[in-house]
Design a protein around this motif. Structure first.
Motif, PDB file in Angstrom:
ATOM      1  N   LEU A 310      13.414  36.456  26.470  1.00  0.00           N
ATOM      2  CA  LEU A 310      12.022  36.931  26.801  1.00  0.00           C
ATOM      3  C   LEU A 310      12.117  37.688  28.122  1.00  0.00           C
ATOM      4  CD1 LEU A 310       8.616  34.698  27.039  1.00  0.00           C
ATOM      5  CD2 LEU A 310       9.352  36.100  28.904  1.00  0.00           C
ATOM      6  N   VAL A 311      11.681  38.795  28.290  1.00  0.00           N
ATOM      7  CA  VAL A 311      11.910  39.755  29.189  1.00  0.00           C
ATOM      8  C   VAL A 311      10.660  40.337  29.730  1.00  0.00           C
ATOM      9  CG1 VAL A 311      13.064  41.921  30.036  1.00  0.00           C
ATOM     10  CG2 VAL A 311      14.219  40.345  28.670  1.00  0.00           C
ATOM     11  N   ILE A 312      10.491  40.428  30.796  1.00  0.00           N
ATOM     12  CA  ILE A 312       9.265  41.133  31.445  1.00  0.00           C
ATOM     13  C   ILE A 312       9.499  42.408  31.928  1.00  0.00           C
ATOM     14  CG2 ILE A 312       7.542  40.685  33.379  1.00  0.00           C
ATOM     15  CD1 ILE A 312       7.130  38.513  31.449  1.00  0.00           C
ATOM     16  N   TYR A 313       8.612  43.054  31.273  1.00  0.00           N
ATOM     17  CA  TYR A 313       8.708  44.849  31.680  1.00  0.00           C
ATOM     18  C   TYR A 313       7.334  45.148  32.554  1.00  0.00           C
ATOM     19  CZ  TYR A 313      12.495  45.299  28.283  1.00  0.00           C
ATOM     20  OH  TYR A 313      13.618  45.145  27.866  1.00  0.00           O
ATOM     21  N   ASN A 314       7.678  45.675  33.933  1.00  0.00           N
ATOM     22  CA  ASN A 314       6.542  45.969  34.688  1.00  0.00           C
ATOM     23  C   ASN A 314       6.397  47.525  34.944  1.00  0.00           C
ATOM     24  OD1 ASN A 314       8.090  46.265  36.932  1.00  0.00           O
ATOM     25  ND2 ASN A 314       7.718  43.874  37.434  1.00  0.00           N
ATOM     26  N   ARG A 315       5.505  47.924  35.785  1.00  0.00           N
ATOM     27  CA  ARG A 315       5.413  49.551  35.908  1.00  0.00           C
ATOM     28  C   ARG A 315       6.571  49.896  36.485  1.00  0.00           C
ATOM     29  NH1 ARG A 315       1.691  47.089  39.567  1.00  0.00           N
ATOM     30  NH2 ARG A 315       2.213  47.485  41.783  1.00  0.00           N
ATOM     31  N   SER A 320       7.476  52.929  29.171  1.00  0.00           N
ATOM     32  CA  SER A 320       7.567  52.278  28.005  1.00  0.00           C
ATOM     33  C   SER A 320       8.640  51.390  28.011  1.00  0.00           C
ATOM     34  CB  SER A 320       7.420  53.055  26.732  1.00  0.00           C
ATOM     35  OG  SER A 320       8.576  53.802  26.599  1.00  0.00           O
ATOM     36  N   THR A 321       8.568  50.231  27.201  1.00  0.00           N
ATOM     37  CA  THR A 321       9.772  49.204  27.291  1.00  0.00           C
ATOM     38  C   THR A 321      11.077  49.821  26.400  1.00  0.00           C
ATOM     39  OG1 THR A 321       9.129  48.043  25.125  1.00  0.00           O
ATOM     40  CG2 THR A 321       8.222  47.372  26.945  1.00  0.00           C
ATOM     41  N   THR A 342       5.274  45.805  17.730  1.00  0.00           N
ATOM     42  CA  THR A 342       6.819  45.320  17.534  1.00  0.00           C
ATOM     43  C   THR A 342       7.770  45.897  18.231  1.00  0.00           C
ATOM     44  OG1 THR A 342       6.912  47.540  15.816  1.00  0.00           O
ATOM     45  CG2 THR A 342       6.055  45.345  14.949  1.00  0.00           C
ATOM     46  N   ASN A 343       7.579  46.969  19.070  1.00  0.00           N
ATOM     47  CA  ASN A 343       8.529  47.272  19.954  1.00  0.00           C
ATOM     48  C   ASN A 343       8.036  48.531  20.871  1.00  0.00           C
ATOM     49  OD1 ASN A 343       8.950  49.125  17.365  1.00  0.00           O
ATOM     50  ND2 ASN A 343      10.362  49.973  18.492  1.00  0.00           N
ATOM     51  N   ASP A 344       8.859  49.021  21.653  1.00  0.00           N
ATOM     52  CA  ASP A 344       8.753  50.123  22.473  1.00  0.00           C
ATOM     53  C   ASP A 344       7.273  50.601  22.910  1.00  0.00           C
ATOM     54  OD1 ASP A 344       9.243  52.417  23.923  1.00  0.00           O
ATOM     55  OD2 ASP A 344       9.259  53.838  22.288  1.00  0.00           O
ATOM     56  N   PRO A 348       1.426  48.914  31.066  1.00  0.00           N
ATOM     57  CA  PRO A 348       0.427  49.391  31.716  1.00  0.00           C
ATOM     58  C   PRO A 348       0.396  49.454  33.244  1.00  0.00           C
ATOM     59  CG  PRO A 348       0.110  47.029  30.774  1.00  0.00           C
ATOM     60  CD  PRO A 348       1.221  47.505  30.148  1.00  0.00           C
ATOM     61  N   SER A 349      -0.094  50.042  33.721  1.00  0.00           N
ATOM     62  CA  SER A 349       0.081  50.250  35.462  1.00  0.00           C
ATOM     63  C   SER A 349      -0.766  48.840  35.884  1.00  0.00           C
ATOM     64  CB  SER A 349      -0.591  51.463  35.867  1.00  0.00           C
ATOM     65  OG  SER A 349      -2.148  51.428  35.498  1.00  0.00           O
ATOM     66  N   ASP A 350      -1.690  48.321  35.195  1.00  0.00           N
ATOM     67  CA  ASP A 350      -2.537  47.251  35.719  1.00  0.00           C
ATOM     68  C   ASP A 350      -1.789  45.839  35.141  1.00  0.00           C
ATOM     69  OD1 ASP A 350      -3.385  47.568  33.614  1.00  0.00           O
ATOM     70  OD2 ASP A 350      -5.474  47.550  34.003  1.00  0.00           O
ATOM     71  N   GLY A 351      -0.834  45.872  34.532  1.00  0.00           N
ATOM     72  CA  GLY A 351      -0.326  44.579  34.002  1.00  0.00           C
ATOM     73  C   GLY A 351       1.193  44.704  33.440  1.00  0.00           C
TER      74      GLY A 351
END
Length: 505
Positions: A310-315, A320-321, A342-344, A348-351
């Motif tokens: 489980l990976v977190i991607y932020n701004r 995109s991921t 499903t992917n990519d 969001p800039s606010d999440g």
């Protein structure tokens, strides 16, 4: 085609007495002298130039590239000695090239002097390399010694050969206040194995703020330290965290309160607190994500998604991921699931995006996680680090409370970092509260590098109270005054994942 190995040399890098770099220096003359240990070529300038040196693959031809110099007063002279086969010249597009063809088995050392301004080149047999390096720091007579019949004996030899009393008294320390609250320092010394050259930038935290900066502002990515510094309008910068080949940060890193990088290890870190104070110590990252009633651990932040992870991607990761279609992604806005892809997914800039694979994906799917579910991301780095607004995790610890304390073993660093001499970088705080960036060159003639313990001892010598090691080797680079101060061991700046920068308040 002849293959050249390029070595970038800033002429003023070791001569901090020069107040600024000169881009329109005039070349007045070239002089030569032959001694018992080495030959010397001396270039006389009106100002200190910036130049580059390139060495041919066979090690015989050294090309000095003087940028933007005025050669109208220069008379080209032929030089041939037992150590120098020839010297030739060429001018092209604002560059003046001097090619020195060395005799077989020769090595070289380059140096410079100010007041008056000179660049000099010493040629000596490779077996006498250390002796040539010492000689390269020897002052040169201001004018050529006139030839007379009387000087054909010992007097002429004394004039041409470096005298023992002319040789430098190591260590050499040069300091310069380059701006209000900003000190630049170069310290050169010799140990049993040769020269060590170190570079310091020391800043008043009341005038300059310290923060990490990402290559090109995003992860993954790579950029030179000087490029990062210019993009962020930094007055100084040093390479920071370890990084993967694609630029993913390998270390707990926080920028302006947002986590941008993590690691599996407990490693030493440098942090900036909300009140501007500095902290040092081990840091670890523990995160969890709760979607509705299911809570799972975070494998990492802004990194590649692994099996069952489980990976977190932020701004900080960009737009995109970029993930593959073998997982599931929950786009989180305002504490709730806004989208499921499903992917990519677009970040969001606010999440942020919760990206899951394998067993992690199954856990949320079995629970029936859906759009609108409440989501909570919890990140815990320890009480002190949770409050920190800036964190650079690298390591190991070098100095603690004014004493050498190298923790490479406890932090499970591999042998290529833990052992041996190498180029090194560090961030520290002095006893007077100044923040200091330090780089030591290595794997080169002018500096063989340091072990972690030797590096820590050097920091303590200069009043550092607490310090951690940063990424080193070919990544080590220290920027100030619009240029890299040291000579990176790759021959040019390496593109890195992040830098630690100083910005004027």
């Amino acid at each position: 085609m002849r293959v050249l190995k390029k070595v970038f040399v800033l002429a003023a890098a070791l001569m901090l007495a020069a107040s600024s770099y000169a881009w329109a220096a005039g070349l007045n003359a070239l002089r030569s002298a032959s001694g018992s240990t080495h030959d010397r070529l001396v270039f006389d300038f009106t100002e200190m130039p910036v130049y580059h040196a390139s060495l041919s693959a066979d090690g015989r031809e050294l090309i000095l590239d003087f940028e933007g110099v005025d050669v109208s007063a220069f008379q080209r002279v032929a030089v041939r000695t037992k150590r120098i086969d020839a010297v030739s010249y060429a001018a092209r597009r604002g560059h003046f090239y001097v090619t020195v063809t060395m005799a077989k088995g020769m090595d070289y050392a380059i140096g410079n002097l100010t007041n008056p301004f000179r660049v000099y080149l010493d040629i000596a047999p490779k077996g006498d390399r250390k002796q040539a390096l010492v000689a390269s720091q020897t002052p040169v007579p201001a004018k050529p010694v006139p030839s007379t019949k009387r000087e054909e004996g010992s007097a002429a030899k004394d004039a041409q050969q470096p005298k023992e009393e002319q040789q430098p008294k190591f260590p050499i320390l040069r300091e310069e206040q380059i701006a209000a609250g900003l000190m630049q320092r170069t310290y050169i010394y010799m140990d049993d194995d040769g020269l060590v050259t170190s570079y310091f930038i020391e800043a008043d935290p009341d005038r300059y703020r310290v923060r990490p900066a990402l290559a090109r502002g995003v992860i993954p990515g790579r950029q030179t330290v000087s490029g990062i510094a210019r993009d962020t309008n930094a007055v100084a910068a040093v390479n920071a965290s370890y990084f993967a080949a694609n630029g993913v940060i390998l270390g707990v890193t926080k920028i302006d309160g947002m986590t941008v990088g993590t690691t599996y290890y407990d490693r030493s870190a440098f942090g900036v607190m909300p009140d501007g104070s500095f902290v040092f110590g081990p840091v670890s990252y523990n995160g969890t994500v709760k979607i509705d009633q299911v809570t799972l651990p975070v494998s990492g932040v802004n990194t590649d998604r692994g099996e069952n992870g489980l990976v977190i991607y932020n701004r900080a990761y960009g737009r995109s991921t970029g993930t593959n279609p073998y997982g599931l992604e929950y786009v989180i806005r305002e504490g709730r699931v806004a989208e499921i892809n499903t992917n990519d997914s677009a970040i969001p800039s606010d999440g942020y995006v919760v990206s899951v694979h394998g067993s992690s994906m199954d856990a949320f799917a079995v629970a029936g996680s859906r759009v609108g579910d409440p989501t909570v991301l919890t990140e815990d780095m320890g009480a002190m680090w949770n409050r920190a607004v800036q964190i650079v995790g690298a390591g190991p610890r070098l100095v603690e409370n004014g004493a050498v304390n190298v923790t490479a073993g406890e932090e499970q660093f591999p042998g290529d970092i833990r052992y041996g001499r190498a180029p090194r970088s560090a961030v520290g705080v002095t006893k007077t509260g100044k923040v200091v960036f330090v780089v030591v060159d290595g794997r080169q003639a002018h500096s063989h590098g340091l072990t972690l313990t030797e590096f820590a001892e050097l920091l303590v010598k200069f009043g550092v109270q607490n310090a951690i090691n940063l990424d080193g080797g070919g990544s080590s680079a220290l920027y100030a005054r619009g240029a890299i101060l040291n000579v990176p061991s790759d021959g040019s700046e390496r593109a890195v994942g992040s830098a630690l920068i100083l910005q004027q308040r």
